[in-house]
Motif scaffolding. Structure first.
Motif, mmCIF file in Angstrom:
data_model
loop_
_atom_site.group_PDB
_atom_site.id
_atom_site.type_symbol
_atom_site.label_atom_id
_atom_site.label_comp_id
_atom_site.label_asym_id
_atom_site.label_seq_id
_atom_site.Cartn_x
_atom_site.Cartn_y
_atom_site.Cartn_z
ATOM 1 N N TYR A 183 0.849 -1.204 0.000
ATOM 2 C CA TYR A 183 0.000 0.000 0.000
ATOM 3 C C TYR A 183 0.881 1.248 0.000
ATOM 4 O O TYR A 183 0.638 2.208 -0.751
ATOM 5 C CB TYR A 183 -0.915 -0.006 1.222
ATOM 6 N N ASP A 184 1.906 1.249 0.813
ATOM 7 C CA ASP A 184 2.825 2.385 0.873
ATOM 8 C C ASP A 184 3.551 2.562 -0.453
ATOM 9 O O ASP A 184 3.713 3.695 -0.945
ATOM 10 C CB ASP A 184 3.834 2.162 2.000
ATOM 11 N N LEU A 185 3.975 1.457 -1.068
ATOM 12 C CA LEU A 185 4.672 1.513 -2.347
ATOM 13 C C LEU A 185 3.833 2.233 -3.396
ATOM 14 O O LEU A 185 4.323 3.133 -4.095
ATOM 15 C CB LEU A 185 4.999 0.086 -2.812
ATOM 16 N N PHE A 186 2.554 1.865 -3.487
ATOM 17 C CA PHE A 186 1.711 2.424 -4.535
ATOM 18 C C PHE A 186 1.142 3.792 -4.159
ATOM 19 O O PHE A 186 1.045 4.679 -5.002
ATOM 20 C CB PHE A 186 0.586 1.450 -4.870
ATOM 21 N N ALA A 187 0.784 3.978 -2.884
ATOM 22 C CA ALA A 187 0.234 5.272 -2.472
ATOM 23 C C ALA A 187 1.293 6.364 -2.555
ATOM 24 O O ALA A 187 1.033 7.462 -3.071
ATOM 25 C CB ALA A 187 -0.325 5.171 -1.056
ATOM 26 N N GLN A 188 2.490 6.070 -2.064
ATOM 27 C CA GLN A 188 3.565 7.060 -2.122
ATOM 28 C C GLN A 188 4.073 7.232 -3.542
ATOM 29 O O GLN A 188 4.630 8.274 -3.886
ATOM 30 C CB GLN A 188 4.712 6.649 -1.194
#
Length: 662
Positions: free
Chosen positions: A246-251
């Motif tokens: 989630y962090d990979l894609f959101a950021q």
């Protein structure tokens, strides 16, 4: 059905787990399922059930909205599933350290050389266990087995395909069998790179052919990973694999994965804090700080009421909690900040701030908003205990998250289910969906050494994946890594006892360190009487046993013990506290009874169990060691308030035999 423009398979990445029992159970299908009853994970005391990955097909309209789940034989729809499982561990490169962190530049060339390097040229194909694809269609079908793969002539069974009563795909992995394929048999010597050995871990693409009214519909495929057993199935890691992706894609600015517009305490903050408390059942140090009625028991209604309030008077308390979280720039080599988990660059002695884990940037940003009072303290999070109770539009996302929420991203050294390549977006066709390598495309031969530069290059292996592409990076066999990854590897003469002999830890949410025994729970879970007092119940509740207590203290013997006895260890399960006098939690996680054939040990006398794991780093010279120790002492002094002269830079002289390096 006429509005369906394309189909997606969910979960995008499914997780199955090996087991040697005749029965199986489905892996989590929502992030908030109720715990399964005790006994759901084992057959008796000596066999572990396999965890099945179940896949579903969902139809989407041309605007990307979920229309419905597509079921075989319903609404003029037909589904034919195809899966290819493979194990390429023995044919891949050694794991020493994640190759995408700065510390990898210090590795010696041999540390990223080939496994089983004596196999040359075409002979290396003998090391790839790949039985080819299997296809299945219909309702309640079985018999499609991945049992024709071999490693240097030795057959290896990687699992099978089935379908359920609705025609959904069910993937079952191997039986947890690991062995040497050489003659004479090779010895086990290391946590992750045992020459001449194989296991039956695997992964590969999941595809489907879907027709509606006889017309083919585009299908976006998925992936399945078969991992080791989950020995604490109701405990979530501090940073889960879902959090990481989630962090990979959101950021990364992917529109399909936006950052939350509003931080909601009940949805974004409380669950994160309660994961710390959940670790009380798998690690003694977490139990002391975050456990029942501890200083930071994040299940306490009184504490939650304060932390969940936007009132300015509680801002200082919120800030104190947030500032406990580790910052590499601020905290250096200190082991004291949260979370008390090892990181990607773990070494003995510590050489880098990445010795320890950190939260994702997204988790930190949500905590920052919470500290400032910019959060919703009213909205209640909706937890779906069953996928069928969720609106159809939310079901694909719940499936994607549930599979990954019970996988770890706390330390890729190498990890439990997958390792560091998973955090590179070049691996994905879209968020959470692995990019498949074309069937006619052959992967490059990267030569005898996969350097960090080559691994991360445009021509490296972090692009489209083929069968076995994700698990090849993992330790072989998996049991030796599970046996080697524990807690409290470095204990300083002075700072250690002031900190904790049980911390930091490797992966306690999947591989427990310290557990509450069933016999102690039975004492806790009875009303005080003439033979059992409240004090005795309290003592039993606080007592913990070392989960891996049955392994030999001799390193090589201990590794063999794990290969032979992995299914005999207890599984940490949720038990109801039935006395209901509020003296203990309503739900208590308890180690199921280990198999009686395991060695008899005095597991309560030696609760402080320090195990030093191979670090994957080159041996340090005395000059280098002194420099590292001095830097570590200064960093610890800066972050703790102790004077440098109060902190011994020496390490305990007698360490356990799992230590190879450092």
């Amino acid at each position: 059905m006429t509005t369906i423009a394309y189909v997606k398979i969910h979960p995008a990445i499914g997780i199955a787990r090996v087991g040697n029992g005749a029965e199986f159970f489905y892996g989590p299908e929502t992030p908030d399922e109720d715990p399964k009853p005790p006994g759901s994970f084992k057959e008796g005391t000596g066999k572990i059930k396999r965890q099945a990955a179940r896949f579903r097909a969902y139809g989407y309209d041309q605007d990307g909205n979920v229309v419905k789940e597509i079921l075989h034989g319903q609404g003029n729809a037909n589904i034919e599933w195809t899966v290819q499982l493979a194990n390429h561990k023995a044919a891949w490169y050694k794991f020493s350290l994640a190759l995408d962190i700065p510390e990898a530049q210090n590795l010696a060339q041999d540390q990223y050389g080939r496994r089983n390097a004596t196999y040359k040229g075409k002979d290396r194909d003998k090391l790839r266990i790949d039985p080819g694809p299997r296809t299945i269609s219909g309702v309640k079908k079985n018999g499609q087995k991945f049992d024709t793969g071999k490693i240097d002539g030795t057959p290896v069974d990687l699992g099978e395909l089935r379908t359920d009563e609705q025609g959904r795909l069910v993937v079952l992995g191997g039986r947890g069998s690991s062995a040497s394929f050489t003659k004479p048999p090779s010895e086990l010597t290391t946590f992750g790179n045992n020459e001449g050995w194989h296991d039956d871990i695997s992964d590969g693409p999941v595809t489907a052919t879907v027709t509606i009214d006889g017309k083919a519909v585009e299908v976006k495929p998925a992936w399945v990973v078969v991992g080791p057993p989950n020995y604490a199935p109701d405990v979530k890691g501090i940073v889960t694999l879902y959090d990481l992706l989630y962090d990979l894609f959101a950021q990364g600015g992917y529109p399909a994965v936006p950052l939350p517009s509003t931080v909601v305490f009940d949805e974004h903050i409380k669950p994160l804090l309660q994961r710390f408390t959940g670790h009380q059942w798998v690690n003694q140090g977490f139990a002391a700080e975050f456990g029942w009625q501890g200083p930071n028991d994040f299940t306490s209604p009184r504490l939650l009421a304060v932390l969940g309030s936007k009132k300015e008077q509680y801002r200082e308390l919120r800030q104190r909690v947030y500032y406990q979280m580790r910052s590499y720039d601020r905290d250096g080599l200190s082991p004291l900040p949260w979370p008390w988990l090892y990181g990607d660059a773990m070494a003995v002695p510590a050489q880098s701030p990445r010795q320890y884990g950190v939260l994702t940037r997204t988790q930190e940003q949500m905590l920052e908003q919470w500290v400032q009072g910019n959060f919703d303290d009213k909205t209640t999070y909706t937890a779906y205990k069953s996928l069928d109770k969720a609106p159809v539009a939310q079901q694909p996302g719940l499936l994607d998250r549930a599979a990954l929420d019970y996988c770890l991203a706390d330390a890729f050294h190498p990890g439990c289910e997958v390792t560091w390549p998973i955090r590179h977006d070049t691996l994905y066709a879209e968020p959470f969906r692995i990019r498949h390598r074309a069937n006619n495309e052959t992967e490059h031969d990267y030569g005898d050494h996969l350097t960090p530069q080559l691994a991360l290059s445009a021509n490296g292996p972090l692009r489209g994946q083929g069968p076995g592409g994700l698990t090849r990076w993992m330790g072989v066999p998996w049991q030796t890594d599970t046996a080697s990854c524990r807690s409290g590897y470095e204990l300083r003469a002075n700072i250690g006892p002031r900190y904790s002999p049980y911390l930091p830890s490797f992966w306690p949410a999947r591989v427990p360190n310290h557990v509450l025994k069933k016999t102690d729970f039975d004492t806790v879970n009875q009303k005080p009487n003439s033979t059992v007092t409240d004090d005795q119940r309290a003592e039993a509740f606080e007592r913990r046993a070392v989960w891996l207590r049955f392994l030999s203290p001799d390193k090589q013997t201990g590794l063999k013990d794990m290969v032979a006895g992995w299914s005999k260890f207890g599984v940490v399960e949720t038990n109801a506290y039935t006395v209901k006098d509020d003296k203990f939690p309503a739900a208590i996680l308890v180690e199921s009874t280990p198999d009686p054939s395991l060695p008899k040990v005095d597991d309560h006398q030696n609760r402080v169990n320090i195990h030093v794991r191979e670090s994957g780093h080159p041996q340090l010279s005395e000059t280098q060691r002194a420099a590292v120790d001095e830097r570590a002492a200064n960093e610890t002094a800066r972050s703790t308030g102790f004077r440098p002269e109060e902190i011994s830079a020496g390490y305990i002289a007698k360490v356990d035999p799992f230590r190879d390096a450092g």
